[in-house]
Write an enzyme that holds these catalytic residues in place. Structure first.
Site, PDB file in Angstrom:
ATOM      1  N   ASP A 193       4.750  -1.626   2.722  1.00  0.00           N
ATOM      2  CA  ASP A 193       3.864  -2.609   2.100  1.00  0.00           C
ATOM      3  C   ASP A 193       4.673  -3.636   1.319  1.00  0.00           C
ATOM      4  O   ASP A 193       4.129  -4.615   0.838  1.00  0.00           O
ATOM      5  CB  ASP A 193       2.866  -1.896   1.165  1.00  0.00           C
ATOM      6  CG  ASP A 193       1.794  -2.833   0.626  1.00  0.00           C
ATOM      7  OD1 ASP A 193       1.330  -3.709   1.388  1.00  0.00           O
ATOM      8  OD2 ASP A 193       1.419  -2.711  -0.564  1.00  0.00           O
ATOM      9  N   GLU A 197      10.166 -10.837  -0.083  1.00  0.00           N
ATOM     10  CA  GLU A 197       8.782 -11.236   0.221  1.00  0.00           C
ATOM     11  C   GLU A 197       8.574 -12.718  -0.064  1.00  0.00           C
ATOM     12  O   GLU A 197       9.123 -13.218  -1.054  1.00  0.00           O
ATOM     13  CB  GLU A 197       7.819 -10.403  -0.627  1.00  0.00           C
ATOM     14  CG  GLU A 197       7.842  -8.943  -0.250  1.00  0.00           C
ATOM     15  CD  GLU A 197       6.997  -8.081  -1.175  1.00  0.00           C
ATOM     16  OE1 GLU A 197       6.160  -8.629  -1.918  1.00  0.00           O
ATOM     17  OE2 GLU A 197       7.178  -6.863  -1.146  1.00  0.00           O
ATOM     18  N   GLY A 224      -1.114  -3.304  -1.762  1.00  0.00           N
ATOM     19  CA  GLY A 224      -1.454  -2.023  -2.397  1.00  0.00           C
ATOM     20  C   GLY A 224      -2.605  -2.118  -3.390  1.00  0.00           C
ATOM     21  O   GLY A 224      -3.500  -1.275  -3.390  1.00  0.00           O
ATOM     22  N   LEU A 263       7.740  10.550  -9.194  1.00  0.00           N
ATOM     23  CA  LEU A 263       6.433  11.205  -9.346  1.00  0.00           C
ATOM     24  C   LEU A 263       5.773  10.736 -10.650  1.00  0.00           C
ATOM     25  O   LEU A 263       5.527  11.516 -11.556  1.00  0.00           O
ATOM     26  CB  LEU A 263       6.591  12.729  -9.312  1.00  0.00           C
ATOM     27  CG  LEU A 263       5.312  13.511  -9.008  1.00  0.00           C
ATOM     28  CD1 LEU A 263       4.876  13.316  -7.562  1.00  0.00           C
ATOM     29  CD2 LEU A 263       5.490  14.997  -9.306  1.00  0.00           C
ATOM     30  N   ARG A 308       8.702  -1.126  -4.318  1.00  0.00           N
ATOM     31  CA  ARG A 308       9.384  -2.413  -4.312  1.00  0.00           C
ATOM     32  C   ARG A 308      10.376  -2.429  -3.164  1.00  0.00           C
ATOM     33  O   ARG A 308      11.101  -1.447  -2.935  1.00  0.00           O
ATOM     34  CB  ARG A 308      10.155  -2.618  -5.623  1.00  0.00           C
ATOM     35  CG  ARG A 308       9.308  -2.991  -6.810  1.00  0.00           C
ATOM     36  CD  ARG A 308       8.789  -4.429  -6.717  1.00  0.00           C
ATOM     37  NE  ARG A 308       7.983  -4.796  -7.877  1.00  0.00           N
ATOM     38  CZ  ARG A 308       6.656  -4.753  -7.930  1.00  0.00           C
ATOM     39  NH1 ARG A 308       5.957  -4.356  -6.886  1.00  0.00           N
ATOM     40  NH2 ARG A 308       6.008  -5.130  -9.021  1.00  0.00           N
ATOM     41  N   ARG A 346       2.539   8.009 -12.145  1.00  0.00           N
ATOM     42  CA  ARG A 346       1.081   8.004 -11.942  1.00  0.00           C
ATOM     43  C   ARG A 346       0.729   7.817 -10.466  1.00  0.00           C
ATOM     44  O   ARG A 346      -0.107   8.535  -9.915  1.00  0.00           O
ATOM     45  CB  ARG A 346       0.444   6.883 -12.765  1.00  0.00           C
ATOM     46  CG  ARG A 346       0.377   7.194 -14.233  1.00  0.00           C
ATOM     47  CD  ARG A 346      -0.125   5.995 -15.000  1.00  0.00           C
ATOM     48  NE  ARG A 346       0.960   5.042 -15.182  1.00  0.00           N
ATOM     49  CZ  ARG A 346       1.299   4.502 -16.352  1.00  0.00           C
ATOM     50  NH1 ARG A 346       0.601   4.790 -17.433  1.00  0.00           N
ATOM     51  NH2 ARG A 346       2.303   3.663 -16.442  1.00  0.00           N
ATOM     52  N   HIS A 389       2.053  -6.612   1.255  1.00  0.00           N
ATOM     53  CA  HIS A 389       2.018  -6.226  -0.176  1.00  0.00           C
ATOM     54  C   HIS A 389       0.580  -6.244  -0.703  1.00  0.00           C
ATOM     55  O   HIS A 389       0.236  -7.013  -1.600  1.00  0.00           O
ATOM     56  CB  HIS A 389       2.927  -7.149  -1.010  1.00  0.00           C
ATOM     57  CG  HIS A 389       3.244  -6.577  -2.369  1.00  0.00           C
ATOM     58  ND1 HIS A 389       4.416  -6.842  -3.035  1.00  0.00           N
ATOM     59  CD2 HIS A 389       2.553  -5.745  -3.178  1.00  0.00           C
ATOM     60  CE1 HIS A 389       4.416  -6.222  -4.204  1.00  0.00           C
ATOM     61  NE2 HIS A 389       3.278  -5.532  -4.307  1.00  0.00           N
ATOM     62  N   ARG A 413      13.743  11.616 -12.297  1.00  0.00           N
ATOM     63  CA  ARG A 413      14.769  11.852 -13.321  1.00  0.00           C
ATOM     64  C   ARG A 413      14.793  13.303 -13.794  1.00  0.00           C
ATOM     65  O   ARG A 413      15.831  13.824 -14.135  1.00  0.00           O
ATOM     66  CB  ARG A 413      14.567  10.902 -14.508  1.00  0.00           C
ATOM     67  CG  ARG A 413      15.216   9.549 -14.263  1.00  0.00           C
ATOM     68  CD  ARG A 413      14.774   8.548 -15.272  1.00  0.00           C
ATOM     69  NE  ARG A 413      13.328   8.353 -15.183  1.00  0.00           N
ATOM     70  CZ  ARG A 413      12.656   7.401 -15.806  1.00  0.00           C
ATOM     71  NH1 ARG A 413      13.281   6.568 -16.583  1.00  0.00           N
ATOM     72  NH2 ARG A 413      11.359   7.284 -15.661  1.00  0.00           N
TER      73      ARG A 413
HETATM   74  C1  8YV Z   1       0.596  -6.876  -6.985  1.00  0.00           C
HETATM   75  C2  8YV Z   1       2.313  -5.130  -7.747  1.00  0.00           C
HETATM   76  O1  8YV Z   1       1.071  -7.338  -5.771  1.00  0.00           O
HETATM   77  O2  8YV Z   1       1.334  -4.043  -9.570  1.00  0.00           O
HETATM   78  C3  8YV Z   1       2.361  -4.426  -9.037  1.00  0.00           C
HETATM   79  O3  8YV Z   1       3.463  -4.232  -9.563  1.00  0.00           O
HETATM   80  O4  8YV Z   1       3.298  -5.381  -7.150  1.00  0.00           O
HETATM   81  C4  8YV Z   1       0.981  -5.460  -7.137  1.00  0.00           C
HETATM   82  O5  8YV Z   1      -0.062  -4.792  -7.723  1.00  0.00           O
HETATM   83  C5  8YV Z   1       0.869  -7.926  -7.953  1.00  0.00           C
HETATM   84  O6  8YV Z   1       1.245  -7.528  -9.210  1.00  0.00           O
HETATM   85  C6  8YV Z   1      -0.318  -8.867  -8.050  1.00  0.00           C
HETATM   86  O7  8YV Z   1       0.038  -9.982  -8.706  1.00  0.00           O
END
Ligand code: 8YV
Length: 298
Positions: free
Chosen positions: A241, A246, A266, A138, A217, A140, A264, A161
């Protein structure tokens, strides 16, 4: 101009401002003082060792699980990331995956595109109202997801935690969280400390009416255990996602109709990726001007 190593290609809106004020190189060389990498990119310790003048690694992403922090700290190498600016977009994708899985929207779209609608109606799906979203991590992004899902009439539980001063139920263990969750949402950092936290036991606790959502992740989820749970009906569905390797997504996962898979994305909006790029540039500018870093992680 300081030399900056960019070992993997970056989008133009980041590469161009970097190149304007730095000497950007793609191959490690002794002159390198800074490195810019995407979130999750695994920076080999050998690469750091091969850069005697490295002062700072600026991560283009919030997750810095790919950066070997102890090796950086030992050398006094600073690390920055891009928090906050991507929180809303990533939380939006978590909600999208909750809706896609609960209402079977991916399958429904394939139903229409496959010309099956005239042959029969699409099966009923599941409502969100009154269901429980269990959030692992939990922080941001986890909080932003919780706020959104509350508005859908969902109950919110979480595990992390420690308990936090929030109006959501804290579960002291991940297994308890999985047991109370209809949707178990992974929003914790990656890295060795969280590797395969979502394993066969947790998925069994989530159960045959449960859905796993992962916007964090791929490393947090034992992907093979997830595939077995989906294939056997051990869990109802998954909205993903992120993946363990990947951009590879296992064929067996792709063969599960109740898995929603995204590439991926997001944080992948024009607005957010540009704000992330600006933070990378601003952190480097602050560093080379001897000013405090804007978003340091160490
Ligand atoms: C992006 C991410 O895919 O912020 C992260 O940790 O995994 C994603 O926002 C990536 O960092 C863009 O390069």
């Amino acid at each position: 101009m300081p030399t900056v190593l960019t070992p993997v290609p970056l989008p133009d809106f980041l590469a161009a401002p970097l190149a304007a004020n730095h000497d950007c190189v793609k191959i490690p060389e002794a002159a390198v003082r800074a490195m810019v990498v995407p979130g999750g990119y695994a920076v080999p310790e050998a690469m750091i060792a091969a850069l005697p003048g490295l002062e700072i690694i600026s991560v283009f992403g919030v997750g810095y699980d790919g950066v070997p922090l102890p090796a950086c700290q030992a050398r006094g190498i600073r690390v920055t990331n891009t928090p906050d600016v991507l929180t809303d977009d990533v939380a939006d994708i978590a909600v999208a995956l909750v809706l896609m899985t609960s209402r079977r929207l991916g399958e429904a779209e394939r139903h229409v595109r496959g010309g099956q609608w005239p042959l029969g109606t699409f099966p009923l799906a599941h409502a969100l109202r009154g269901k429980t979203a269990g959030i692992l991590g939990l922080g941001r992004i986890g909080k932003a997801i919780a706020r959104r899902l509350e508005a859908f009439g969902m109950k919110i539980a979480y595990h992390g935690r420690r308990p936090q001063p929030v109006p959501f139920s804290f579960c002291p263990s991940l297994r308890e969280l999985a047991q109370v969750s209809d949707f178990l949402i992974v929003a914790c950092p990656g890295g060795p400390g969280t590797r395969h936290l979502i394993d066969a036991e947790v998925l069994a606790d989530l159960g045959s009416k449960g859905t796993l959502i992962n916007i964090a992740r791929g490393s947090v989820v034992d992907e093979q255990a997830l595939i077995r749970a989906l294939e056997s009906g051990g869990i109802r569905s998954a909205g993903l996602d992120v993946f363990e390797n990947e951009p590879q997504v296992p064929e067996r996962l792709l063969a599960c109709p109740q898995a929603v898979v995204l590439p991926h994305l997001g944080s992948a909006t024009h607005e957010t990726r540009r704000a992330m790029a600006q933070l990378v540039v601003d952190n480097l500018a602050a560093h080379f001007a001897g000013q405090p870093l804007i978003t340091p992680v160490s």
